[in-house]
Design a protein around this motif. Sequence first.
Motif, short mmCIF file in Angstrom:
data_model
loop_
_atom_site.label_atom_id
_atom_site.label_comp_id
_atom_site.label_asym_id
_atom_site.label_seq_id
_atom_site.Cartn_x
_atom_site.Cartn_y
_atom_site.Cartn_z
N ASP A 10 20.97 -7.86 4.26
CA ASP A 10 19.60 -7.62 3.78
C ASP A 10 19.61 -6.94 2.41
O ASP A 10 18.83 -7.30 1.53
CB ASP A 10 18.83 -6.76 4.78
N LYS A 11 20.50 -5.98 2.25
CA LYS A 11 20.58 -5.28 0.96
C LYS A 11 21.07 -6.22 -0.15
O LYS A 11 20.59 -6.16 -1.28
CB LYS A 11 21.50 -4.07 1.07
N ILE A 12 21.98 -7.11 0.19
CA ILE A 12 22.46 -8.10 -0.80
C ILE A 12 21.31 -9.04 -1.19
O ILE A 12 21.13 -9.37 -2.36
CB ILE A 12 23.67 -8.88 -0.25
N ASP A 13 20.51 -9.45 -0.20
CA ASP A 13 19.35 -10.31 -0.49
C ASP A 13 18.35 -9.59 -1.39
O ASP A 13 17.81 -10.18 -2.33
CB ASP A 13 18.67 -10.74 0.82
N GLN A 14 18.10 -8.32 -1.11
CA GLN A 14 17.18 -7.53 -1.94
C GLN A 14 17.72 -7.42 -3.36
O GLN A 14 16.96 -7.53 -4.34
CB GLN A 14 16.99 -6.14 -1.35
N LEU A 15 19.02 -7.20 -3.47
CA LEU A 15 19.63 -7.08 -4.80
C LEU A 15 19.52 -8.40 -5.56
O LEU A 15 19.22 -8.41 -6.76
CB LEU A 15 21.09 -6.66 -4.66
N ALA A 16 19.73 -9.51 -4.87
CA ALA A 16 19.62 -10.82 -5.51
C ALA A 16 18.19 -11.07 -5.97
O ALA A 16 17.96 -11.57 -7.08
CB ALA A 16 20.07 -11.91 -4.53
N GLU A 17 17.22 -10.73 -5.13
CA GLU A 17 15.81 -10.90 -5.52
C GLU A 17 15.46 -10.03 -6.72
O GLU A 17 14.78 -10.48 -7.65
CB GLU A 17 14.90 -10.54 -4.34
#
Length: 80
Positions: A10-17
Amino acid sequence: MIPDFQELSDKIDQLAELTHALRRENAQLRQANSALVVENMGYQRKLGEASARVAALLEQIPALEAEIDPEQQPASEEAQ
């Protein structure tokens, strides 16, 4: 252990966004900056033209000291 991986995912997805959002914002700011640079160049050109016109007008105005006749000096200077 699975919840840890899910949280990391989830944190990686947030960082990508966030990265994509910042890249879009950066592109928009670059475009705005380019437009302002062009606008500024236009204003600088107009300012240069206006300055040249003022300088030309000032050259056409004769010096005030040369035009004032000594006999026409104000009374305050005659009293000195």
